[in-house]
Design a protein around this motif. Structure first.
Motif, PDB file in Angstrom:
ATOM      1  N   GLU A 231      50.188   4.977  51.264  1.00  7.84           N
ATOM      2  CA  GLU A 231      49.543   4.097  50.283  1.00  7.84           C
ATOM      3  C   GLU A 231      49.669   4.667  48.878  1.00  7.84           C
ATOM      4  OE1 GLU A 231      45.519   3.499  51.588  1.00  7.84           O
ATOM      5  OE2 GLU A 231      46.165   2.532  53.443  1.00  7.84           O
ATOM      6  N   ALA A 232      49.503   5.978  48.742  1.00  9.22           N
ATOM      7  CA  ALA A 232      49.641   6.626  47.439  1.00  9.22           C
ATOM      8  C   ALA A 232      51.076   6.521  46.935  1.00  9.22           C
ATOM      9  CB  ALA A 232      49.210   8.087  47.520  1.00  9.22           C
ATOM     10  N   LEU A 233      52.050   6.659  47.824  1.00  7.12           N
ATOM     11  CA  LEU A 233      53.453   6.522  47.443  1.00  7.12           C
ATOM     12  C   LEU A 233      53.733   5.106  46.946  1.00  7.12           C
ATOM     13  CD1 LEU A 233      56.561   7.967  49.025  1.00  7.12           C
ATOM     14  CD2 LEU A 233      56.459   5.501  48.811  1.00  7.12           C
ATOM     15  N   ILE A 234      53.263   4.112  47.678  1.00  6.85           N
ATOM     16  CA  ILE A 234      53.472   2.717  47.289  1.00  6.85           C
ATOM     17  C   ILE A 234      52.794   2.425  45.958  1.00  6.85           C
ATOM     18  CG2 ILE A 234      52.946   0.321  47.912  1.00  6.85           C
ATOM     19  CD1 ILE A 234      53.347   1.215  50.852  1.00  6.85           C
ATOM     20  N   GLN A 235      51.592   2.929  45.764  1.00  5.16           N
ATOM     21  CA  GLN A 235      50.873   2.717  44.512  1.00  5.16           C
ATOM     22  C   GLN A 235      51.617   3.358  43.335  1.00  5.16           C
ATOM     23  OE1 GLN A 235      46.934   4.384  44.378  1.00  5.16           O
ATOM     24  NE2 GLN A 235      46.275   2.969  42.793  1.00  5.16           N
ATOM     25  N   ALA A 236      52.110   4.575  43.522  1.00  2.31           N
ATOM     26  CA  ALA A 236      52.880   5.255  42.471  1.00  2.31           C
ATOM     27  C   ALA A 236      54.159   4.487  42.159  1.00  2.31           C
ATOM     28  CB  ALA A 236      53.195   6.689  42.889  1.00  2.31           C
ATOM     29  N   ARG A 237      54.836   3.997  43.223  1.00  2.00           N
ATOM     30  CA  ARG A 237      56.045   3.208  43.017  1.00  2.00           C
ATOM     31  C   ARG A 237      55.747   1.947  42.214  1.00  2.00           C
ATOM     32  NH1 ARG A 237      57.660  -0.547  47.549  1.00  2.00           N
ATOM     33  NH2 ARG A 237      55.817  -1.470  46.609  1.00  2.00           N
ATOM     34  N   ASP A 238      54.690   1.228  42.590  1.00  2.00           N
ATOM     35  CA  ASP A 238      54.352  -0.016  41.904  1.00  2.00           C
ATOM     36  C   ASP A 238      53.996   0.219  40.439  1.00  2.00           C
ATOM     37  OD1 ASP A 238      54.836  -1.326  44.268  1.00  2.00           O
ATOM     38  OD2 ASP A 238      52.719  -1.644  44.764  1.00  2.00           O
ATOM     39  N   GLN A 239      53.303   1.306  40.139  1.00  2.00           N
ATOM     40  CA  GLN A 239      52.973   1.636  38.745  1.00  2.00           C
ATOM     41  C   GLN A 239      54.234   1.840  37.919  1.00  2.00           C
ATOM     42  OE1 GLN A 239      50.502   5.104  39.114  1.00  2.00           O
ATOM     43  NE2 GLN A 239      48.618   3.924  39.365  1.00  2.00           N
ATOM     44  N   GLN A 240      55.212   2.527  38.487  1.00  2.00           N
ATOM     45  CA  GLN A 240      56.450   2.786  37.754  1.00  2.00           C
ATOM     46  C   GLN A 240      57.301   1.527  37.623  1.00  2.00           C
ATOM     47  OE1 GLN A 240      56.562   5.613  36.104  1.00  2.00           O
ATOM     48  NE2 GLN A 240      54.602   5.955  37.129  1.00  2.00           N
ATOM     49  N   LEU A 241      57.284   0.664  38.629  1.00  2.00           N
ATOM     50  CA  LEU A 241      58.019  -0.597  38.519  1.00  2.00           C
ATOM     51  C   LEU A 241      57.470  -1.438  37.371  1.00  2.00           C
ATOM     52  CD1 LEU A 241      58.440  -1.557  42.285  1.00  2.00           C
ATOM     53  CD2 LEU A 241      60.218  -0.730  40.719  1.00  2.00           C
ATOM     54  N   LYS A 242      56.159  -1.429  37.179  1.00  2.00           N
ATOM     55  CA  LYS A 242      55.539  -2.161  36.071  1.00  2.00           C
ATOM     56  C   LYS A 242      55.949  -1.591  34.715  1.00  2.00           C
ATOM     57  CE  LYS A 242      51.469  -3.661  38.625  1.00  2.00           C
ATOM     58  NZ  LYS A 242      50.013  -3.514  38.787  1.00  2.00           N
ATOM     59  N   LYS A 243      56.319  -0.307  34.700  1.00  2.00           N
ATOM     60  CA  LYS A 243      56.737   0.350  33.455  1.00  2.00           C
ATOM     61  C   LYS A 243      58.225   0.185  33.184  1.00  2.00           C
ATOM     62  CE  LYS A 243      53.181   3.916  33.629  1.00  2.00           C
ATOM     63  NZ  LYS A 243      52.935   5.374  33.708  1.00  2.00           N
ATOM     64  N   GLY A 244      58.936  -0.531  34.046  1.00  2.00           N
ATOM     65  CA  GLY A 244      60.343  -0.801  33.808  1.00  2.00           C
ATOM     66  C   GLY A 244      61.312   0.045  34.610  1.00  2.00           C
ATOM     67  N   PHE A 245      60.827   0.834  35.540  1.00  2.00           N
ATOM     68  CA  PHE A 245      61.716   1.624  36.390  1.00  2.00           C
ATOM     69  C   PHE A 245      62.316   0.729  37.475  1.00  2.00           C
ATOM     70  CE2 PHE A 245      59.345   4.924  34.393  1.00  2.00           C
ATOM     71  CZ  PHE A 245      60.152   6.052  34.414  1.00  2.00           C
ATOM     72  N   THR A 246      63.493   1.114  37.958  1.00  2.00           N
ATOM     73  CA  THR A 246      64.184   0.408  39.027  1.00  2.00           C
ATOM     74  C   THR A 246      64.438   1.392  40.157  1.00  2.00           C
ATOM     75  OG1 THR A 246      65.304  -0.993  37.418  1.00  2.00           O
ATOM     76  CG2 THR A 246      66.250  -0.918  39.616  1.00  2.00           C
ATOM     77  N   VAL A 247      64.239   0.950  41.402  1.00  2.00           N
ATOM     78  CA  VAL A 247      64.527   1.810  42.556  1.00  2.00           C
ATOM     79  C   VAL A 247      66.036   1.948  42.671  1.00  2.00           C
ATOM     80  CG1 VAL A 247      64.361   2.055  45.057  1.00  2.00           C
ATOM     81  CG2 VAL A 247      62.426   1.140  43.770  1.00  2.00           C
ATOM     82  N   MET A 248      66.517   3.182  42.605  1.00  2.00           N
ATOM     83  CA  MET A 248      67.947   3.461  42.684  1.00  2.00           C
ATOM     84  C   MET A 248      68.342   3.972  44.073  1.00  2.00           C
ATOM     85  SD  MET A 248      68.690   2.604  39.664  1.00  2.00           S
ATOM     86  CE  MET A 248      70.376   3.087  39.464  1.00  2.00           C
ATOM     87  N   PHE A 249      67.409   4.647  44.743  1.00  2.00           N
ATOM     88  CA  PHE A 249      67.732   5.286  46.011  1.00  2.00           C
ATOM     89  C   PHE A 249      66.465   5.384  46.846  1.00  2.00           C
ATOM     90  CE2 PHE A 249      67.953   9.205  48.535  1.00  2.00           C
ATOM     91  CZ  PHE A 249      69.109   8.980  49.258  1.00  2.00           C
ATOM     92  N   ALA A 250      66.555   5.040  48.121  1.00  2.00           N
ATOM     93  CA  ALA A 250      65.441   5.184  49.054  1.00  2.00           C
ATOM     94  C   ALA A 250      66.000   5.751  50.348  1.00  2.00           C
ATOM     95  CB  ALA A 250      64.767   3.846  49.305  1.00  2.00           C
ATOM     96  N   GLN A 251      65.339   6.761  50.884  1.00  2.00           N
ATOM     97  CA  GLN A 251      65.794   7.404  52.110  1.00  2.00           C
ATOM     98  C   GLN A 251      64.616   7.576  53.050  1.00  2.00           C
ATOM     99  OE1 GLN A 251      67.003  11.495  51.695  1.00  2.00           O
ATOM    100  NE2 GLN A 251      68.411  11.321  53.400  1.00  2.00           N
TER     101      GLN A 251
END
Length: 90
Positions: free
Chosen positions: A58-78
Motif C-alpha cells: 500500500e505504501a509503494l502504491i501510494q508513493a507511486r501515485d504521488q509521483q505520477l501526480k507530479k508528472g513522473f512516468t513509470v519506465m520500468f517495473a519488475q
C-alpha cells in the motif's frame, strides 16, 4: 519488487527520477526503499520498515501515485504482478 519512474527532460537539464524497491528482510519484515534525484546528480533516499506485506505494498502504491501526480512516468517495473494482474503499473 521494483519500480523506476522519471520525468521528461526539461531543456538542458537531465530528467529527475524516483526509484521504489520493496524487498523482504531476513526476519520476515518488508523494507520499502525510495531513492530520488536528478540523473547523473546527487541522490536522496529513505527506507521504511513494515511488518505486514500488504501495508508495504500500500505504501509503494501510494508513493507511486504521488509521483505520477507530479508528472513522473513509470519506465520500468519488475516483480510487480499480483493476483489481480499488474496493479502496480499505472
Amino acid at each position: 519488487m521494483r519500480l523506476f519512474m522519471q520525468t521528461k527532460p526539461a531543456g538542458k537539464e537531465p530528467p529527475r527520477y524516483y526509484h521504489l524497491i520493496l524487498q523482504q528482510d531476513l526476519l520476515g519484515g518488508w523494507i520499502l526503499t525510495r531513492e530520488w534525484g536528478q540523473q547523473g546528480g546527487r541522490a536522496s533516499g529513505k527506507k521504511d520498515y513494515f511488518e505486514v506485506r500488504e501495508h508495504a505494498e500500500e505504501a509503494l502504491i501510494q508513493a507511486r501515485d504521488q509521483q505520477l501526480k507530479k508528472g513522473f512516468t513509470v519506465m520500468f517495473a519488475q516483480g510487480m504482478e499480483g493476483p489481480m494482474g499488474s496493479r502496480y503499473e499505472a
